[in-house]
Design an enzyme around this catalytic site. Structure first.
Site, PDB file in Angstrom:
ATOM      1  N   CYS A  99       7.319  14.477 -10.169  1.00 35.63           N
ATOM      2  CA  CYS A  99       8.685  14.087  -9.793  1.00 35.63           C
ATOM      3  C   CYS A  99       8.830  13.616  -8.349  1.00 35.63           C
ATOM      4  CB  CYS A  99       9.628  15.257 -10.041  1.00 35.63           C
ATOM      5  SG  CYS A  99       9.369  16.005 -11.647  1.00 35.63           S
TER       6      CYS A  99
ATOM      7  N   HIS B 230      17.339  17.387  -5.318  1.00 26.22           N
ATOM      8  CA  HIS B 230      16.469  17.214  -6.485  1.00 26.22           C
ATOM      9  C   HIS B 230      17.225  17.684  -7.727  1.00 26.22           C
ATOM     10  CE1 HIS B 230      12.837  16.429  -8.590  1.00 26.22           C
ATOM     11  NE2 HIS B 230      12.759  17.658  -9.057  1.00 26.22           N
TER      12      HIS B 230
ATOM     13  N   GLU C 217      16.459  25.484  -4.591  1.00 28.31           N
ATOM     14  CA  GLU C 217      16.801  24.353  -3.717  1.00 28.31           C
ATOM     15  C   GLU C 217      18.057  24.663  -2.893  1.00 28.31           C
ATOM     16  OE1 GLU C 217      17.386  20.522  -5.566  1.00 28.31           O
ATOM     17  OE2 GLU C 217      17.302  19.496  -3.631  1.00 28.31           O
TER      18      GLU C 217
ATOM     19  N   LYS D 167      21.304  13.368 -10.995  1.00 33.79           N
ATOM     20  CA  LYS D 167      20.586  13.453 -12.284  1.00 33.79           C
ATOM     21  C   LYS D 167      21.562  13.759 -13.412  1.00 33.79           C
ATOM     22  CE  LYS D 167      15.925  14.704 -10.736  1.00 33.79           C
ATOM     23  NZ  LYS D 167      16.058  14.818  -9.261  1.00 33.79           N
TER      24      LYS D 167
ATOM     25  N   PHE E  17       6.666  19.296 -10.035  1.00 36.71           N
ATOM     26  CA  PHE E  17       5.652  20.143 -10.654  1.00 36.71           C
ATOM     27  C   PHE E  17       4.339  19.927  -9.893  1.00 36.71           C
ATOM     28  CE2 PHE E  17       7.191  20.646 -15.351  1.00 36.71           C
ATOM     29  CZ  PHE E  17       8.207  21.481 -14.910  1.00 36.71           C
TER      30      PHE E  17
END
Lengths: 83, 407
Positions: B161, B300, B311, B330, B395
């Site tokens: 990512c 993120h 986060e 997102k 990841f």
């Protein structure tokens, strides 16, 4: 009347390489038509699928023009009893 | 040190296939998450995805499109837009001084999936000859280089990512180091294939489709969040040595001034606060900025139960009481994985240039464990901030943070 093989090959080449079929000279080298070796191998894969034949690696090397291609595919069809 | 200007941006996304439509969707909070086709949902178990409504014409002829994987088509679309916007014409420039820095998580995943279906699904071992060059991870970036004749430095990053955020950061380094005058930097992903979806589903991190509104399936920082929603698309940015850009009279949209890069080295999937903090601080330090100088963070924020909390804690540790505005878009465009960093940088640039803060959509019930100064539900217009930040945490423990400044 079924389409002759060269006309069909020109059609397929025109579609694959975005070239006007009417301008495809069967005697012109594939290189001069802007068709590189990798693109040609991918095209041959589709030709073999279309006609149900296999062209050997050895024969592949001698195909320099659409006329050559027509001859080899015709011979492969004949050998397979499909001509 | 050479400063790195941003002179063009292009996007192919679930929110639209050009920057204008992308901006409009963000401003109007029109999401791009949809229900996946029933047969895909049935076989893979994945119900929702953020898909791109893509027509390869007129960018590619039908013959070209048949021989170029979807991920590379997206890359070509975004890069062409970015170059056109920058008015940097490779035909009249020194192409050996213009390079490509690209990111993707799974490259030509659709071509890989198709080949596996032939071999394992149909016992058909005769694969199309272009399988390798369509599937390889560097195909998207290489297609961009070939299309525009960009003969300068080339690199391809694959860090899940954070891939495309890293591609932008490393492109910045390439220009700072004097090895290129300009770089087309970005990332792309196109992996919504049955096999890949099944693998993601097995991770148990994907959100089911929202029963009432599929577009609302991804709810970062919300108490009801149920996981991420996979997306596809691409974004590209033209980065350029400031002097080079000024000499040719280019429009400068801002400067990429900070790039933090750290590794958690702790766990393959569980995020680590310390790694994220180090990346944010490194980017701030490089920019010469204080936390209070950052007016907006594109988080993120994947909408996983653990990730959002970690986060939020990391941001609060770095930013303290500054009350920096934060959102995760997102919720609208899904998770573009390898393309996410570049696309979300484009969202941050919208805040920098126009003061338009795109929100975390569907954030109706903020989770107290993710306490932040959220831009929630609706977009907001603010005076354009001095600087913006975009976070990409991947990841494998890779953390990349980018900072852009107006001047």
């Amino acid at each position: 009347m079924p389409m002759d093989m060269l006309t069909r090959l020109k059609q397929l080449a025109a579609q694959e390489f975005s070239i006007d079929a009417a301008k495809l000279d069967p005697a012109a080298s594939l290189e001069s038509l802007g068709i590189d070796s990798l693109s040609f191998i991918e095209f041959m894969f589709k030709i073999e699928e279309e006609f149900g034949v296999a062209v050997s690696d050895e024969d592949l090397k001698s195909i320099k023009t659409l006329s050559d291609l027509e001859r080899h595919v015709g011979a492969a069809l004949a050998a397979a009893g499909k001509a | 040190m050479r400063r790195v200007a941003i002179t063009g941006i292009g996007v192919v996304s679930p929110l639209g296939n050009d920057l204008q439509e992308f901006h409009r969707s963000l401003a109007e909070v029109k999401g791009g998450i949809r229900r996946l086709p029933a047969e895909v949902a049935r076989s893979s178990g994945v119900q929702a995805g953020a898909t791109v409504q893509w027509d390869s014409a007129p960018l590619l002829t039908p013959g070209e499109a048949a021989n170029i994987d979807r991920v590379s088509q997206f890359a070509l679309g975004a890069a062409a837009q970015a170059l056109a916007a920058s008015r940097l014409d490779p035909a009249t420039a020194d192409r050996t001084r213009i390079g490509v820095s690209w990111g993707t998580g799974m490259g030509g995943a659709l071509s890989v999936d198709a080949s596996y279906q032939e071999v394992y699904g149909k016992n058909q071992w005769r694969l199309r000859p272009l399988t390798v060059v369509m599937a390889m991870n560097n195909a998207a970036g290489s297609n961009v280089a070939v299309k525009h004749g960009l003969r300068g430095p080339f690199a391809n990053f694959s860090t899940a990512c954070s891939s495309s955020a890293m591609a932008l950061g490393e492109a910045m380094r390439t220009i700072q180091g004097g090895r290129a005058d300009a770089m087309v930097a970005g990332g792309a992903e196109a992996l919504l294939a049955p096999g890949t979806l099944a693998a993601w589903q097995a991770l148990r991190t994907l959100a089911p489709a929202d029963a009432n509104d599929a577009a609302a399936s991804c709810k970062p920082f919300d108490k009801r969040r149920a996981g991420l929603v996979l997306g596809e698309g691409a974004a590209a940015v033209v980065l350029e040595d400031e002097a080079h850009a000024r000499k040719r009279g280019a429009t400068i949209h801002g400067f990429l001034t900070g790039y933090g890069n750290s590794c958690d080295a702790a766990h393959m999937s569980r995020p680590d606060k310390d790694g994220q903090i180090r990346a944010m601080r490194e980017a701030l330090h490089e920019s010469g900025l204080q936390p209070a100088d950052i007016g907006y963070i594109n988080a993120h924020g994947t909408a996983t139960s653990v990730g959002d909390v970690v986060e939020a804690e990391a941001i609060n540790t770095v930013f303290g009481e500054s009350g920096v505005r934060v959102s995760s878009t997102k919720s609208l465009h899904g998770h573009l994985l390898g393309g996410a960093g570049a696309l979300e940088f484009a969202v941050a640039m919208l805040a920098l240039e126009e003061g338009l803060l795109a929100p975390t959509a569907f954030l109706e019930q903020p989770d107290p464990a993710c306490e932040l100064n959220h831009v929630a539900m609706k977009s907001e217009r603010v005076p354009p901030p001095k600087a913006v930040m975009s976070n990409s945490f991947a990841f494998g423990g890779s953390n990349v943070v980018l900072i852009a400044q107006r001047n």
